[in-house]
Design a protein around this motif. Sequence first.
Motif, mmCIF file in Angstrom:
data_model
loop_
_atom_site.group_PDB
_atom_site.id
_atom_site.type_symbol
_atom_site.label_atom_id
_atom_site.label_comp_id
_atom_site.label_asym_id
_atom_site.label_seq_id
_atom_site.Cartn_x
_atom_site.Cartn_y
_atom_site.Cartn_z
ATOM 1 N N VAL A 1 1.639 -6.239 -6.114
ATOM 2 C CA VAL A 1 1.226 -4.911 -6.902
ATOM 3 C C VAL A 1 1.138 -4.393 -5.461
ATOM 4 O O VAL A 1 1.199 -4.169 -4.605
ATOM 5 N N VAL A 2 0.962 -2.917 -5.632
ATOM 6 C CA VAL A 2 0.816 -1.951 -5.838
ATOM 7 C C VAL A 2 -0.564 -0.966 -5.154
ATOM 8 O O VAL A 2 -0.432 -0.656 -6.849
ATOM 9 N N THR A 3 -1.211 -0.707 -4.893
ATOM 10 C CA THR A 3 -2.104 0.530 -4.877
ATOM 11 C C THR A 3 -1.697 1.117 -4.144
ATOM 12 O O THR A 3 -1.357 1.347 -2.708
ATOM 13 N N GLY A 4 -2.086 3.005 -4.443
ATOM 14 C CA GLY A 4 -2.374 4.003 -3.606
ATOM 15 C C GLY A 4 -2.958 4.729 -3.341
ATOM 16 O O GLY A 4 -4.050 4.973 -2.450
ATOM 17 N N THR A 5 -4.246 4.902 -4.837
ATOM 18 C CA THR A 5 -5.007 6.237 -4.944
ATOM 19 C C THR A 5 -6.125 5.484 -3.811
ATOM 20 O O THR A 5 -7.167 5.928 -3.224
ATOM 21 N N LEU A 6 -6.380 4.165 -4.003
ATOM 22 C CA LEU A 6 -7.317 3.370 -3.232
ATOM 23 C C LEU A 6 -7.681 4.239 -2.162
ATOM 24 O O LEU A 6 -9.171 4.124 -1.640
ATOM 25 N N ALA B 1 4.480 -4.172 -10.201
ATOM 26 C CA ALA B 1 3.104 -3.379 -11.789
ATOM 27 C C ALA B 1 2.494 -2.347 -10.611
ATOM 28 O O ALA B 1 1.994 -3.454 -9.220
ATOM 29 N N GLY B 2 2.209 -1.047 -10.635
ATOM 30 C CA GLY B 2 1.292 -0.462 -9.648
ATOM 31 C C GLY B 2 0.987 0.547 -10.959
ATOM 32 O O GLY B 2 2.082 0.426 -11.801
ATOM 33 N N GLY B 3 0.093 1.753 -10.333
ATOM 34 C CA GLY B 3 -0.595 2.624 -11.255
ATOM 35 C C GLY B 3 -1.536 1.754 -11.624
ATOM 36 O O GLY B 3 -1.787 1.079 -12.525
ATOM 37 N N GLY B 4 -2.839 2.884 -11.386
ATOM 38 C CA GLY B 4 -4.450 2.986 -12.157
ATOM 39 C C GLY B 4 -4.989 1.372 -11.396
ATOM 40 O O GLY B 4 -6.099 0.869 -12.492
ATOM 41 N N ILE B 5 -4.334 0.721 -10.391
ATOM 42 C CA ILE B 5 -4.836 -0.715 -10.046
ATOM 43 C C ILE B 5 -5.846 -1.060 -9.267
ATOM 44 O O ILE B 5 -5.461 0.167 -7.958
ATOM 45 N N VAL C 1 12.337 -5.558 -10.696
ATOM 46 C CA VAL C 1 12.002 -4.182 -11.377
ATOM 47 C C VAL C 1 10.668 -3.645 -10.764
ATOM 48 O O VAL C 1 9.994 -4.337 -11.223
ATOM 49 N N TYR C 2 10.321 -2.313 -11.457
ATOM 50 C CA TYR C 2 8.396 -2.177 -11.406
ATOM 51 C C TYR C 2 8.449 -1.224 -12.506
ATOM 52 O O TYR C 2 8.896 -0.575 -12.969
ATOM 53 N N LEU C 3 7.055 -2.054 -12.782
ATOM 54 C CA LEU C 3 6.785 -1.050 -14.332
ATOM 55 C C LEU C 3 5.355 -0.616 -13.532
ATOM 56 O O LEU C 3 4.655 -1.097 -13.052
ATOM 57 N N GLU C 4 5.567 0.613 -13.775
ATOM 58 C CA GLU C 4 4.624 1.894 -13.102
ATOM 59 C C GLU C 4 4.208 2.800 -14.097
ATOM 60 O O GLU C 4 3.968 3.178 -15.093
ATOM 61 N N ALA C 5 2.648 2.614 -14.256
ATOM 62 C CA ALA C 5 1.884 3.061 -14.728
ATOM 63 C C ALA C 5 1.482 4.743 -14.189
ATOM 64 O O ALA C 5 0.896 6.184 -15.199
ATOM 65 N N GLY C 6 2.016 5.419 -13.326
ATOM 66 C CA GLY C 6 1.377 6.830 -13.416
ATOM 67 C C GLY C 6 -0.071 6.144 -12.030
ATOM 68 O O GLY C 6 -0.245 5.475 -11.680
ATOM 69 N N SER C 7 0.358 6.857 -11.000
ATOM 70 C CA SER C 7 -0.659 7.388 -9.824
ATOM 71 C C SER C 7 -1.596 7.922 -10.786
ATOM 72 O O SER C 7 -1.479 8.447 -10.965
ATOM 73 N N GLY C 8 -2.989 6.286 -10.291
ATOM 74 C CA GLY C 8 -4.299 7.648 -10.524
ATOM 75 C C GLY C 8 -4.549 7.245 -12.267
ATOM 76 O O GLY C 8 -5.352 7.452 -13.069
ATOM 77 N N ALA C 9 -3.694 6.431 -13.282
ATOM 78 C CA ALA C 9 -3.750 5.801 -14.301
ATOM 79 C C ALA C 9 -4.900 5.291 -14.586
ATOM 80 O O ALA C 9 -5.402 5.068 -13.982
ATOM 81 N N GLY D 1 14.348 -1.516 -10.142
ATOM 82 C CA GLY D 1 14.552 -0.449 -11.610
ATOM 83 C C GLY D 1 13.448 0.103 -11.763
ATOM 84 O O GLY D 1 12.190 -1.030 -11.634
ATOM 85 N N TYR D 2 12.628 0.820 -12.021
ATOM 86 C CA TYR D 2 11.831 1.890 -12.477
ATOM 87 C C TYR D 2 11.199 2.477 -13.319
ATOM 88 O O TYR D 2 12.812 3.085 -13.860
ATOM 89 N N ILE D 3 10.439 2.024 -14.472
ATOM 90 C CA ILE D 3 10.051 1.973 -15.548
ATOM 91 C C ILE D 3 8.738 2.452 -15.389
ATOM 92 O O ILE D 3 7.592 2.108 -15.175
ATOM 93 N N THR E 1 1.326 -1.025 0.106
ATOM 94 C CA THR E 1 0.064 0.287 -0.036
ATOM 95 C C THR E 1 0.668 0.958 0.020
ATOM 96 O O THR E 1 1.804 1.223 0.485
ATOM 97 N N LEU E 2 0.614 1.944 -0.482
ATOM 98 C CA LEU E 2 1.268 3.030 -1.475
ATOM 99 C C LEU E 2 0.660 4.697 -0.310
ATOM 100 O O LEU E 2 -0.111 4.775 -0.864
ATOM 101 N N LEU E 3 1.559 5.218 0.451
ATOM 102 C CA LEU E 3 0.704 6.451 0.863
ATOM 103 C C LEU E 3 1.439 7.346 0.618
ATOM 104 O O LEU E 3 2.986 7.800 0.462
ATOM 105 N N TYR F 1 11.141 3.425 2.084
ATOM 106 C CA TYR F 1 10.612 4.958 1.484
ATOM 107 C C TYR F 1 10.545 4.627 0.242
ATOM 108 O O TYR F 1 11.097 3.492 -0.177
ATOM 109 N N PHE F 2 9.534 5.121 -0.992
ATOM 110 C CA PHE F 2 9.706 5.155 -1.641
ATOM 111 C C PHE F 2 9.956 6.580 -3.612
ATOM 112 O O PHE F 2 9.246 7.566 -2.416
ATOM 113 N N PRO F 3 11.261 7.672 -2.903
ATOM 114 C CA PRO F 3 11.360 8.422 -2.634
ATOM 115 C C PRO F 3 11.568 8.690 -4.819
ATOM 116 O O PRO F 3 11.562 8.319 -5.181
HETATM 117 C C1 1GP Z 1 2.360 4.853 -7.673
HETATM 118 O O1 1GP Z 1 1.935 2.680 -7.987
HETATM 119 C C2 1GP Z 1 1.267 3.620 -7.383
HETATM 120 O O2 1GP Z 1 3.328 4.823 -7.400
HETATM 121 C C3 1GP Z 1 -0.029 3.456 -7.552
HETATM 122 O O3 1GP Z 1 -0.624 3.728 -8.080
HETATM 123 O O4 1GP Z 1 -2.508 4.988 -7.090
HETATM 124 O O5 1GP Z 1 -2.813 4.157 -9.188
HETATM 125 O O6 1GP Z 1 -2.863 3.201 -7.029
HETATM 126 P P1 1GP Z 1 -2.144 4.353 -8.203
#
Ligand code: 1GP
Length: 249
Positions: free
Chosen positions: A220-225, A199-203, A169-177, A127-129, A19-21, A76-78
């Motif tokens: 799997v990483v979720t943040g916005t949720l 995998a993170g971003g938009g999940i 290795v992190y495949l990142e679509a971007g937070s809130g994708a 490695g962050y992509i 969980t990303l905060l 920490y995710f700097p």
């Molecule tokens: C962002 O991958 C994380 O670095 C989380 O993305 O906020 O879309 O869940 P979300």
Amino acid sequence: MKVKALILDTLKRRKMHMTLLDPAKQPIPTAGDISERAFAAGTDAIMVGGSTGVTQENLDRTVDEIKDRCPLPVIYFPSGANAIAKRCDAVYFMSMLNSRNVRNLTGEQWKGAPIIKSLGLEPISMGYIVIEPGMKVGEIGEADVVARNDLSRAVGYAIAAEFFGMALVYLEAGSGAPQPVPEEMVQEVSKSVSIPVIAGGGITSPEHAKVLCRAGADIVVTGTLVEDGDFETPLREIVETVHGTKTRS
Ligand code: 1GP
């Protein structure tokens, strides 16, 4: 046990959810409350970081609050060396492999590395992509985003990360994708490397998590949720889906 060893050990048995905060996105006590509830929902670790607005003060106070209220590892995710979380259990020592700006490849890293060392923090190389659309992190990081259909470029960066000796290795679509990284991309990348794939971003749903885990995502990483007050049920469903998917053989 160190956090990297814990991750690798857990991944032998099952996949993981983190969980990303973002310290800039909620009052400090709320961050503690979210971490407590995310722990209750079964998440495996709390990542702390954000693309903008992270200061040494809001970062330290957020990590302190989480550490006081939640027993999970805090990583920490700097976004740079301007702030380093002193009380976290580990720090992703990461390079945005597809940034056009050397600052994000090795510039912040040469500044941050001695600080991390002197604080005695555990670095976990990653490695962050950034994959299209990339959202804020793609913009701030000046990413030459990997097009959603450019599987070979994503695979190339991932193998490069492995060859560099990076642990993850992190495949990142971007937070809130609007949608997560493509299933086919996760599949090709996970087939091509033996290091764990994040995998993170938009999940936002168990269905997303299921598709990505079946494609080969290990974490799997979720943040916005969790920014939505009422996140427990969807988070629990996502975590159960992740934990219930077979690990890579
Ligand atoms: C962002 O991958 C994380 O670095 C989380 O993305 O906020 O879309 O869940 P979300």
